[in-house]
Design a protein around this motif. Structure first.
Motif, PDB file in Angstrom:
ATOM      1  N   PHE A   4     -23.917 -92.038  52.480  1.00 41.56           N
ATOM      2  CA  PHE A   4     -24.730 -93.243  52.319  1.00 41.56           C
ATOM      3  C   PHE A   4     -23.833 -94.399  51.907  1.00 41.56           C
ATOM      4  CE2 PHE A   4     -28.412 -90.322  50.827  1.00 41.56           C
ATOM      5  CZ  PHE A   4     -28.746 -90.054  52.155  1.00 41.56           C
ATOM      6  N   PRO A   5     -24.264 -95.620  52.176  1.00 38.74           N
ATOM      7  CA  PRO A   5     -23.525 -96.780  51.674  1.00 38.74           C
ATOM      8  C   PRO A   5     -23.507 -96.765  50.145  1.00 38.74           C
ATOM      9  CG  PRO A   5     -25.108 -97.431  53.347  1.00 38.74           C
ATOM     10  CD  PRO A   5     -25.417 -96.017  53.005  1.00 38.74           C
ATOM     11  N   PRO A   6     -22.488 -97.334  49.502  1.00 44.93           N
ATOM     12  CA  PRO A   6     -22.383 -97.340  48.041  1.00 44.93           C
ATOM     13  C   PRO A   6     -23.629 -97.827  47.308  1.00 44.93           C
ATOM     14  CG  PRO A   6     -20.320 -98.070  48.974  1.00 44.93           C
ATOM     15  CD  PRO A   6     -21.275 -97.923  50.126  1.00 44.93           C
ATOM     16  N   SER A  17     -28.755 -86.752  27.021  1.00 42.98           N
ATOM     17  CA  SER A  17     -28.839 -85.957  28.251  1.00 42.98           C
ATOM     18  C   SER A  17     -28.142 -86.671  29.399  1.00 42.98           C
ATOM     19  CB  SER A  17     -30.310 -85.716  28.613  1.00 42.98           C
ATOM     20  OG  SER A  17     -30.899 -84.763  27.763  1.00 42.98           O
ATOM     21  N   TRP A  18     -28.330 -87.979  29.455  1.00 46.18           N
ATOM     22  CA  TRP A  18     -27.693 -88.790  30.505  1.00 46.18           C
ATOM     23  C   TRP A  18     -26.178 -88.611  30.438  1.00 46.18           C
ATOM     24  CZ3 TRP A  18     -30.484 -92.968  33.243  1.00 46.18           C
ATOM     25  CH2 TRP A  18     -29.668 -93.682  34.122  1.00 46.18           C
ATOM     26  N   TYR A  19     -25.641 -88.682  29.232  1.00 47.69           N
ATOM     27  CA  TYR A  19     -24.188 -88.584  29.038  1.00 47.69           C
ATOM     28  C   TYR A  19     -23.654 -87.231  29.494  1.00 47.69           C
ATOM     29  CZ  TYR A  19     -19.704 -88.373  26.606  1.00 47.69           C
ATOM     30  OH  TYR A  19     -18.372 -88.230  26.317  1.00 47.69           O
ATOM     31  N   LEU A  20     -24.311 -86.150  29.109  1.00 42.96           N
ATOM     32  CA  LEU A  20     -23.807 -84.814  29.415  1.00 42.96           C
ATOM     33  C   LEU A  20     -24.077 -84.372  30.854  1.00 42.96           C
ATOM     34  CD1 LEU A  20     -24.591 -82.753  26.178  1.00 42.96           C
ATOM     35  CD2 LEU A  20     -22.345 -83.372  27.077  1.00 42.96           C
ATOM     36  N   LEU A  21     -25.095 -84.960  31.486  1.00 44.32           N
ATOM     37  CA  LEU A  21     -25.518 -84.467  32.804  1.00 44.32           C
ATOM     38  C   LEU A  21     -25.185 -85.397  33.972  1.00 44.32           C
ATOM     39  CD1 LEU A  21     -29.051 -83.184  31.715  1.00 44.32           C
ATOM     40  CD2 LEU A  21     -27.001 -81.800  32.087  1.00 44.32           C
ATOM     41  N   HIS A  22     -24.625 -86.575  33.683  1.00 39.29           N
ATOM     42  CA  HIS A  22     -24.446 -87.519  34.796  1.00 39.29           C
ATOM     43  C   HIS A  22     -23.302 -87.132  35.738  1.00 39.29           C
ATOM     44  CE1 HIS A  22     -21.270 -89.222  32.218  1.00 39.29           C
ATOM     45  NE2 HIS A  22     -20.810 -89.838  33.286  1.00 39.29           N
ATOM     46  N   PHE A  23     -22.281 -86.425  35.234  1.00 40.61           N
ATOM     47  CA  PHE A  23     -21.165 -86.054  36.105  1.00 40.61           C
ATOM     48  C   PHE A  23     -21.572 -85.139  37.267  1.00 40.61           C
ATOM     49  CE2 PHE A  23     -16.901 -86.866  33.736  1.00 40.61           C
ATOM     50  CZ  PHE A  23     -16.990 -88.197  34.106  1.00 40.61           C
ATOM     51  N   PRO A  24     -22.368 -84.094  37.030  1.00 44.94           N
ATOM     52  CA  PRO A  24     -22.800 -83.263  38.166  1.00 44.94           C
ATOM     53  C   PRO A  24     -23.574 -84.059  39.219  1.00 44.94           C
ATOM     54  CG  PRO A  24     -23.215 -82.122  36.106  1.00 44.94           C
ATOM     55  CD  PRO A  24     -22.813 -83.516  35.735  1.00 44.94           C
ATOM     56  N   VAL A  25     -24.370 -85.031  38.773  1.00 40.46           N
ATOM     57  CA  VAL A  25     -25.108 -85.870  39.720  1.00 40.46           C
ATOM     58  C   VAL A  25     -24.139 -86.710  40.542  1.00 40.46           C
ATOM     59  CG1 VAL A  25     -26.776 -87.749  39.971  1.00 40.46           C
ATOM     60  CG2 VAL A  25     -27.176 -85.939  38.297  1.00 40.46           C
ATOM     61  N   LEU A  26     -23.146 -87.292  39.878  1.00 36.38           N
ATOM     62  CA  LEU A  26     -22.150 -88.098  40.597  1.00 36.38           C
ATOM     63  C   LEU A  26     -21.348 -87.239  41.581  1.00 36.38           C
ATOM     64  CD1 LEU A  26     -20.751 -90.416  37.767  1.00 36.38           C
ATOM     65  CD2 LEU A  26     -22.430 -90.966  39.529  1.00 36.38           C
ATOM     66  N   ALA A  27     -21.050 -86.014  41.179  1.00 37.82           N
ATOM     67  CA  ALA A  27     -20.327 -85.110  42.077  1.00 37.82           C
ATOM     68  C   ALA A  27     -21.140 -84.827  43.329  1.00 37.82           C
ATOM     69  CB  ALA A  27     -19.999 -83.810  41.348  1.00 37.82           C
ATOM     70  N   PHE A  28     -22.455 -84.709  43.158  1.00 35.83           N
ATOM     71  CA  PHE A  28     -23.341 -84.453  44.292  1.00 35.83           C
ATOM     72  C   PHE A  28     -23.471 -85.683  45.198  1.00 35.83           C
ATOM     73  CE2 PHE A  28     -27.733 -84.973  45.886  1.00 35.83           C
ATOM     74  CZ  PHE A  28     -27.734 -83.975  46.842  1.00 35.83           C
ATOM     75  N   THR A  29     -23.758 -86.833  44.601  1.00 43.51           N
ATOM     76  CA  THR A  29     -24.003 -88.035  45.409  1.00 43.51           C
ATOM     77  C   THR A  29     -22.733 -88.572  46.063  1.00 43.51           C
ATOM     78  OG1 THR A  29     -23.800 -89.422  43.428  1.00 43.51           O
ATOM     79  CG2 THR A  29     -26.012 -88.746  44.080  1.00 43.51           C
ATOM     80  N   LEU A  45     -25.734 -95.562  44.621  1.00 44.06           N
ATOM     81  CA  LEU A  45     -26.014 -96.013  43.257  1.00 44.06           C
ATOM     82  C   LEU A  45     -27.488 -95.810  42.919  1.00 44.06           C
ATOM     83  CD1 LEU A  45     -25.245 -97.424  40.614  1.00 44.06           C
ATOM     84  CD2 LEU A  45     -25.670 -99.608  41.759  1.00 44.06           C
ATOM     85  N   LEU A  46     -28.365 -96.180  43.830  1.00 48.43           N
ATOM     86  CA  LEU A  46     -29.805 -96.032  43.603  1.00 48.43           C
ATOM     87  C   LEU A  46     -30.199 -94.558  43.500  1.00 48.43           C
ATOM     88  CD1 LEU A  46     -31.200 -98.771  46.034  1.00 48.43           C
ATOM     89  CD2 LEU A  46     -31.141 -98.849  43.534  1.00 48.43           C
ATOM     90  N   VAL A  47     -29.659 -93.738  44.412  1.00 45.23           N
ATOM     91  CA  VAL A  47     -29.972 -92.310  44.404  1.00 45.23           C
ATOM     92  C   VAL A  47     -29.467 -91.666  43.113  1.00 45.23           C
ATOM     93  CG1 VAL A  47     -29.514 -90.085  45.520  1.00 45.23           C
ATOM     94  CG2 VAL A  47     -30.001 -92.114  46.911  1.00 45.23           C
ATOM     95  N   SER A  48     -28.230 -92.017  42.722  1.00 44.55           N
ATOM     96  CA  SER A  48     -27.650 -91.463  41.494  1.00 44.55           C
ATOM     97  C   SER A  48     -28.477 -91.840  40.274  1.00 44.55           C
ATOM     98  CB  SER A  48     -26.211 -91.972  41.309  1.00 44.55           C
ATOM     99  OG  SER A  48     -25.384 -91.560  42.357  1.00 44.55           O
ATOM    100  N   THR A  49     -28.863 -93.108  40.206  1.00 46.05           N
ATOM    101  CA  THR A  49     -29.639 -93.582  39.060  1.00 46.05           C
ATOM    102  C   THR A  49     -30.988 -92.894  38.976  1.00 46.05           C
ATOM    103  OG1 THR A  49     -28.570 -95.752  39.234  1.00 46.05           O
ATOM    104  CG2 THR A  49     -30.588 -95.631  37.929  1.00 46.05           C
TER     105      THR A  49
END
Length: 319
Positions: A271-273, A254-266, A277-281
């Motif tokens: 926010f500072p990098p 699930s992490w592999y297939l769904l992480h891109f939309p989260v990265l696109a959002f964050t 990173l914390l929010v994305s994780t």
């Protein structure tokens, strides 16, 4: 590469261990394991593209419109990170043949498959070095140089060795040396990976993500680490049994297939990098867990239930 080695290793073990094998049951379980979440993500991606009329090459995308989407449905095309799913499913069809070949020919088959895997890896090294100018050997339409079949094959070989009595006896005889060697191989592999992906590290001044040309070495390292852990390497087991790694193992698909939309959002957050990173994780951890619990797990259970019914019918007919 670890994902592909694990697939070859884990899926070949039931066959090479001598358990009863039924291809229809096997392929149905594999389909139910990867297809539900995959279909949800590719359908959402396609509909999003149709609605927004926008395709982002940096994130999830499907090229060639409806025609490309249908190809994704049948696992014969893989744009963006979907290429690994297509490669994985095609390999599901080949894996039983390799496993049965290993059962019948044993170490003769190991020798042949090692040569084949190393040759395939070397072939791509020659392409990267511009010594050869032929395209990679492609079976499905994916945006990648190859399907990493050499890595899959190595996983199958180590899956066979995990149940082979001769390999067990050899490992147990030299377990002290081999356990230490496996631990050092694990540390060295992590260090080499860190160096390859670092922008600035000692004399290295740019990341080298495309380390395809050392795939055979990576696969052999991962396979040896898995085998050592399987044979009871205490130190490696302690590492892999850490709760954070076990969590990643459970929700990894699930992490592999769904992480891109989260990265696109964050990426759009101001926010500072480090905060990004914390929010994305945190977000991907929650979403991946939900994906596993509500999509993956129910279909995994369905696959097991159908397998039990199939075995029951088979046993009844024999009686």
């Amino acid at each position: 590469m670890l994902f592909f080695v694990l697939s070859g290793y884990l899926l070949s073990m039931p066959i090479t261990s001598g358990k009863q094998f039924d291809f229809q049951t096997y392929i149905l379980r594999r389909f139910l394991r990867i297809a539900p979440l995959y279909y949800l993500v590719i359908t959402s991606t396609y509909l999003y593209q149709q609605y927004t009329n926008h395709i982002s090459d940096s994130y999830l995308h499907i090229n060639d419109g409806l025609h490309g989407f249908i190809k994704h449905v049948f696992f014969i095309k893989g744009d963006s990170l979907f290429w690994t799913i297509s490669a994985e499913f095609i390999f599901y069809l080949i894996l039983p043949v390799l496993a049965i070949y290993l059962i019948k020919q044993r170490y003769k088959a190991v020798f042949v498959l090692v040569i084949a895997s190393a040759s395939y890896s070397f072939y791509h090294f020659l392409i990267y070095a511009n010594i050869l100018h032929f395209p990679g050997l492609k079976i499905v339409d994916i945006n990648h140089v190859s399907q990493f079949f050499d890595v899959f094959i190595v996983g199958v070989i180590f899956g066979f060795l995990s149940h082979d009595n001769s390999a067990k006896s050899f490992y147990r005889r030299y377990s002290r040396i081999l356990d230490v060697l496996a631990l050092n191989v694990f540390i060295a592999t992590m260090l080499i990976t860190f160096i390859l992906i670092s922008k600035h590290f000692l004399v290295f001044d740019q990341p080298l993500y495309l380390c395809r040309f050392i795939s055979f070495g990576y696969a052999s390292s991962f396979g040896f680490i898995l085998l050592s852990t399987h044979y009871g390497n205490i130190k490696l087991r302690k590492i892999f049994q850490l709760k954070i790694f076990m969590f990643c193992g459970v929700v990894g698909y699930s992490w592999y297939l769904l992480h891109f939309p989260v990265l696109a959002f964050t990426s759009g957050l101001s926010f500072p990098p480090p905060v990004k990173l914390l929010v994305s994780t945190a977000l991907i951890s929650i979403i991946s867990l939900a994906g596993y619990l509500y999509i993956e797990e129910p279909f995994i259970k369905l696959g097991k239930s159908l397998t039990l019914k199939s075995l029951t019918k088979t046993c009844t007919r024999k009686k």
